[in-house]
Design a protein around this motif. Structure first.
Motif, PDB file in Angstrom:
ATOM      1  N   THR A   1      -7.129  -8.079   5.180  1.00 36.40           N
ATOM      2  CA  THR A   1      -7.415  -7.626   3.821  1.00 36.40           C
ATOM      3  C   THR A   1      -6.253  -7.950   2.893  1.00 36.40           C
ATOM      4  N   ARG A   2      -5.069  -7.654   3.374  1.00 38.31           N
ATOM      5  CA  ARG A   2      -3.885  -7.903   2.549  1.00 38.31           C
ATOM      6  C   ARG A   2      -3.857  -9.364   2.093  1.00 38.31           C
ATOM      7  N   GLU A   3      -4.054 -10.262   3.035  1.00 42.28           N
ATOM      8  CA  GLU A   3      -4.019 -11.683   2.701  1.00 42.28           C
ATOM      9  C   GLU A   3      -5.032 -12.019   1.619  1.00 42.28           C
ATOM     10  N   LYS A   4      -6.252 -11.554   1.839  1.00 41.82           N
ATOM     11  CA  LYS A   4      -7.316 -11.842   0.872  1.00 41.82           C
ATOM     12  C   LYS A   4      -6.909 -11.392  -0.526  1.00 41.82           C
ATOM     13  N   VAL A   5      -6.445 -10.146  -0.585  1.00 44.44           N
ATOM     14  CA  VAL A   5      -6.101  -9.563  -1.879  1.00 44.44           C
ATOM     15  C   VAL A   5      -4.953 -10.327  -2.535  1.00 44.44           C
ATOM     16  N   LEU A   6      -3.896 -10.519  -1.777  1.00 44.19           N
ATOM     17  CA  LEU A   6      -2.732 -11.230  -2.322  1.00 44.19           C
ATOM     18  C   LEU A   6      -3.130 -12.618  -2.823  1.00 44.19           C
ATOM     19  N   GLY A   7      -3.969 -13.279  -2.041  1.00 44.80           N
ATOM     20  CA  GLY A   7      -4.432 -14.600  -2.447  1.00 44.80           C
ATOM     21  C   GLY A   7      -5.176 -14.549  -3.769  1.00 44.80           C
ATOM     22  N   ALA A   8      -6.096 -13.631  -3.864  1.00 47.02           N
ATOM     23  CA  ALA A   8      -6.892 -13.506  -5.090  1.00 47.02           C
ATOM     24  C   ALA A   8      -6.000 -13.193  -6.287  1.00 47.02           C
TER      25      ALA A   8
ATOM     26  N   VAL B   1      -3.169  -0.995   5.367  1.00 43.23           N
ATOM     27  CA  VAL B   1      -4.141  -2.026   5.012  1.00 43.23           C
ATOM     28  C   VAL B   1      -4.068  -3.091   6.098  1.00 43.23           C
ATOM     29  N   SER B   2      -5.217  -3.561   6.548  1.00 43.11           N
ATOM     30  CA  SER B   2      -5.196  -4.588   7.592  1.00 43.11           C
ATOM     31  C   SER B   2      -4.609  -5.882   7.051  1.00 43.11           C
ATOM     32  N   ASP B   3      -3.991  -6.643   7.937  1.00 39.15           N
ATOM     33  CA  ASP B   3      -3.373  -7.895   7.511  1.00 39.15           C
ATOM     34  C   ASP B   3      -4.394  -8.819   6.861  1.00 39.15           C
TER      35      ASP B   3
ATOM     36  N   SER C   1     -11.840 -10.865  -4.399  1.00 42.50           N
ATOM     37  CA  SER C   1     -11.463 -10.713  -2.992  1.00 42.50           C
ATOM     38  C   SER C   1     -12.511  -9.958  -2.186  1.00 42.50           C
ATOM     39  N   GLY C   2     -13.478  -9.365  -2.885  1.00 44.63           N
ATOM     40  CA  GLY C   2     -14.498  -8.612  -2.175  1.00 44.63           C
ATOM     41  C   GLY C   2     -13.966  -7.349  -1.514  1.00 44.63           C
ATOM     42  N   VAL C   3     -12.987  -6.769  -2.134  1.00 48.02           N
ATOM     43  CA  VAL C   3     -12.355  -5.554  -1.599  1.00 48.02           C
ATOM     44  C   VAL C   3     -12.350  -4.530  -2.728  1.00 48.02           C
ATOM     45  N   SER C   4     -12.427  -3.267  -2.400  1.00 52.23           N
ATOM     46  CA  SER C   4     -12.502  -2.249  -3.451  1.00 52.23           C
ATOM     47  C   SER C   4     -11.221  -2.211  -4.282  1.00 52.23           C
ATOM     48  N   GLU C   5     -11.356  -1.760  -5.511  1.00 56.81           N
ATOM     49  CA  GLU C   5     -10.195  -1.649  -6.394  1.00 56.81           C
ATOM     50  C   GLU C   5      -9.089  -0.834  -5.745  1.00 56.81           C
ATOM     51  N   MET C   6      -9.520   0.209  -5.076  1.00 50.54           N
ATOM     52  CA  MET C   6      -8.553   1.115  -4.464  1.00 50.54           C
ATOM     53  C   MET C   6      -7.696   0.374  -3.438  1.00 50.54           C
ATOM     54  N   THR C   7      -8.329  -0.425  -2.645  1.00 55.60           N
ATOM     55  CA  THR C   7      -7.583  -1.140  -1.611  1.00 55.60           C
ATOM     56  C   THR C   7      -6.694  -2.223  -2.231  1.00 55.60           C
ATOM     57  N   VAL C   8      -7.215  -2.855  -3.254  1.00 58.53           N
ATOM     58  CA  VAL C   8      -6.385  -3.825  -3.960  1.00 58.53           C
ATOM     59  C   VAL C   8      -5.122  -3.143  -4.468  1.00 58.53           C
ATOM     60  N   SER C   9      -5.311  -1.999  -5.080  1.00 55.05           N
ATOM     61  CA  SER C   9      -4.177  -1.244  -5.598  1.00 55.05           C
ATOM     62  C   SER C   9      -3.174  -0.948  -4.484  1.00 55.05           C
ATOM     63  N   ARG C  10      -3.689  -0.542  -3.336  1.00 57.29           N
ATOM     64  CA  ARG C  10      -2.801  -0.238  -2.209  1.00 57.29           C
ATOM     65  C   ARG C  10      -2.003  -1.466  -1.782  1.00 57.29           C
ATOM     66  N   VAL C  11      -2.679  -2.580  -1.685  1.00 59.61           N
ATOM     67  CA  VAL C  11      -1.990  -3.807  -1.278  1.00 59.61           C
ATOM     68  C   VAL C  11      -0.875  -4.134  -2.267  1.00 59.61           C
ATOM     69  N   LEU C  12      -1.227  -4.107  -3.542  1.00 57.84           N
ATOM     70  CA  LEU C  12      -0.268  -4.508  -4.568  1.00 57.84           C
ATOM     71  C   LEU C  12       0.944  -3.577  -4.645  1.00 57.84           C
ATOM     72  N   ARG C  13       0.775  -2.376  -4.153  1.00 60.15           N
ATOM     73  CA  ARG C  13       1.918  -1.460  -4.179  1.00 60.15           C
ATOM     74  C   ARG C  13       2.524  -1.249  -2.796  1.00 60.15           C
ATOM     75  N   ASN C  14       2.040  -1.972  -1.798  1.00 61.78           N
ATOM     76  CA  ASN C  14       2.531  -1.791  -0.424  1.00 61.78           C
ATOM     77  C   ASN C  14       2.405  -0.340   0.025  1.00 61.78           C
ATOM     78  N   ARG C  15       1.293   0.254  -0.282  1.00 56.72           N
ATOM     79  CA  ARG C  15       1.109   1.655   0.080  1.00 56.72           C
ATOM     80  C   ARG C  15       0.047   1.797   1.160  1.00 56.72           C
ATOM     81  N   GLY C  16       0.229   2.731   2.029  1.00 58.01           N
ATOM     82  CA  GLY C  16      -0.797   3.086   3.002  1.00 58.01           C
ATOM     83  C   GLY C  16      -1.120   1.953   3.952  1.00 58.01           C
TER      84      GLY C  16
END
Lengths: 350, 350
Positions: free
Chosen positions: A49-56, A45-47, A28-43
């Motif tokens: 980025t969220r989409e990219k991560v969830l997709g990946a 995160v821009s929409d 997804s080209g996003v840092s591990e930390m941000t991926v972690s945030r997306v996956l836990r719905n924490r903090g």
DNA sequence: GTGAAAGCGCTAACAT
DNA sequence: ATGTTAGCGCTTTCAC
């Protein structure tokens, strides 16, 4: 039974090394930390980025590693539930009550079975605690010294269920089996029965069945009566055992006018036997069981029984663990439920 | 329900911070590594050291942290077991078979329940896989696309149980329900019954019940016969439902000469109803159920049924996961068990 | 809104 | 027979 040449393996790009956050991060080209945030719905995160991560994550079929997560966060969403058995009707219903409540809390029950063995209880408990669960629900108040010590120092809410005749380590939810036994005895005596037999399981370790019998005998003693006969069984089909024991007991003690069974299944067996043998129930002989199992609804006659509040016990226990009760996650709750005597059609009306 | 002033807390030196290997190491004056070795019975440790360590661990009440252990060793002794329900007789027996075998292997079953919901199956499976278990045992061959994908890429042995009518992701252990249905139909036809009714659960998601019915109807069709009547239920006491449905069906279709029930409990209800209403069984009406539950042993007459091999299924599945079958931990096992038709006393003898 | 560094409590792999 | 080092895959904390 056969063995095809090789394990079928997934069709597309089979990932042999388990996937990690890093894989999702790279795709997804996003840092591990941000991926972690997306996956836990924490903090925040821009929409985008969220989409990219969830997709990946979806494309890869990534499943987070809770082991690593739990170690890092020091939090585990597991609740250990320890019961003696799954083979009678009673515990599955307790588990269902627990599941129902936990479903909405993010907590997950994990079940362990002891087969009424104190040693197995100890090892199941040890095993569970080694996963550092958020709470423990355990049947009964009687535990080995070592088990008690583990429960005391577990550092999480502990709820002992089913029974309130004793002192809990932390919280307890249940009914007083001693009192249940007394109440049934009183109802039987009030109906005019006097020559009473008891039929139950061999109960070296079924403390609740023992307490019911003790309460029952106490109340009889208060009226100057003692059990006229008793018989115990172990293993086998409870319905069949109920028949056999009933036949044997009435042959041996034909003057009995009441049979108190330690559970509904053997009571149901006894009831069927009596009806088939033309015995007037409840005129000539009265019958009663314990638990209030659903099965009784389908019998030719309604066996007298006492509801053991199984589902409510499960629910209340789960609420304590989940901190749903007023006051939040404090300990030392004592919830004593009130079993209701259901006279059915097998106790003479007075 | 009350709340004593405060949580009772252990009597002696209550360790609020969870204990770690380091604590044991310090108390025993032995390195963490050696402590770890002692606690896992690994490698060579002198008796003297072992004693010291064990003593310290016991004194402290240390319980190892498997989360950390699993993360470091990449090994988890958990086996995920996913079943649709605990409330009927059948799954508890499967679980018991699994437990029995795993007990001696160091593996620990963890149970999850789906309530016959594909969505819940998906989330339970996801949750389980996130703990990286050593194997998955899951009921049925029908799963959502997403669940199948998870199973395929789990990277551990997967055993689909109960059913062999379909293609497994990896291994499967069970019986052919379609064939079970056919066999029962053939036995019924051979006994001369011709006007046959079916009574079962509403089965949007109980694929095995559906397959039995399909197999049953196929075999009838081979003989040029179609089901004369059918009725479905959901929820409630199965025994009672069996009575009610039987009464309703025989009122509606008085010329039926056989009733095939999709499980033993409703069959037992039907049997009791027929006997009470003076219906000649198996002369006027024949009856059959499915599962071979123990309860049938205690009924006034033995209901015809077919053993569903529950305990054996559990055992075999566990053996595959544990790598106990010849060949070790390879995948792709197919074990089809042979259910035995038990004619009992409710099918006319020919 | 995003990233970098540190470390959760153990064990594998290598010393000694 | 025992100790040392380097992570396991995440999340916490703090920096930007």
């Amino acid at each position: 039974m056969s063995k095809p040449p090789a394990r079928p393996g997934p069709k597309s790009a089979p990932p042999r090394r388990p996937l990690t956050l890093r894989d999702v991060s790279e795709l997804s080209g996003v840092s591990e930390m941000t991926v972690s945030r997306v996956l836990r719905n924490r903090g925040d995160v821009s929409d985008a980025t969220r989409e990219k991560v969830l997709g990946a994550a979806r494309d890869l079929g990534y499943v987070p590693n809770k082991i690593a997560g739990a170690l890092a966060s020091q939090r585990v969403n597991l609740v250990g539930v320890i019961v003696p058995s799954l083979s009678n009707m009673v515990f599955p219903e307790v588990l269902q009550g627990i599941s129902e409540v936990l479903e909405d809390t993010g907590l997950q029950p994990v079940f362990g079975v002891t087969h009424y063995s104190s040693d197995r209880e100890e090892s199941v408990l040890y095993e569970m605690l080694s996963w550092r669960p958020s709470g423990i629900v355990i049947a009964g108040l009687e535990h080995s010294e070592s088990s008690r010590a583990m429960l005391e120092s577990a550092g999480v809410p502990v709820v002992e269920i089913m029974d309130t005749d004793g002192t809990p380590v932390d919280s307890m939810v249940g009914i007083s089996h001693r009192r249940a036994g007394r109440q049934m005895a009183q109802a039987i005596l009030a109906a005019g029965y006097r020559r009473i037999g008891f039929l139950g399981t061999k109960m070296p370790d079924d403390h609740r069945a023992r307490k019911r019998m003790e309460g029952f005998e106490e109340a009889l003693a208060d009226a100057g009566i003692t059990l006229a006969d008793r018989e115990f069984y172990a293993g086998g089909s409870a319905l069949l055992k109920g028949r056999e024991m009933t036949a044997a007991m009435l042959r041996r003690s034909p003057d009995l006018d009441f049979l108190y069974y330690s559970n509904d299944m053997i009571g149901a067996g006894g009831l069927l036997w009596c009806l088939e043998n033309g015995i007037d129930v409840p005129g000539r002989v009265g019958l009663a069981g314990f638990n209030g199992v659903e099965l009784l609804d389908g019998l030719p006659r309604r066996l007298a029984t006492m509801d053991s509040c199984r589902k409510d016990i499960g629910r209340k226990a789960a609420e304590i663990i989940a901190g749903l009760l007023p006051g939040g996650v404090v300990g030392g709750h004592v919830v004593e439920l009130e079993p209701v005597l259901q006279p059915g059609d097998t106790i003479r009306r007075v």
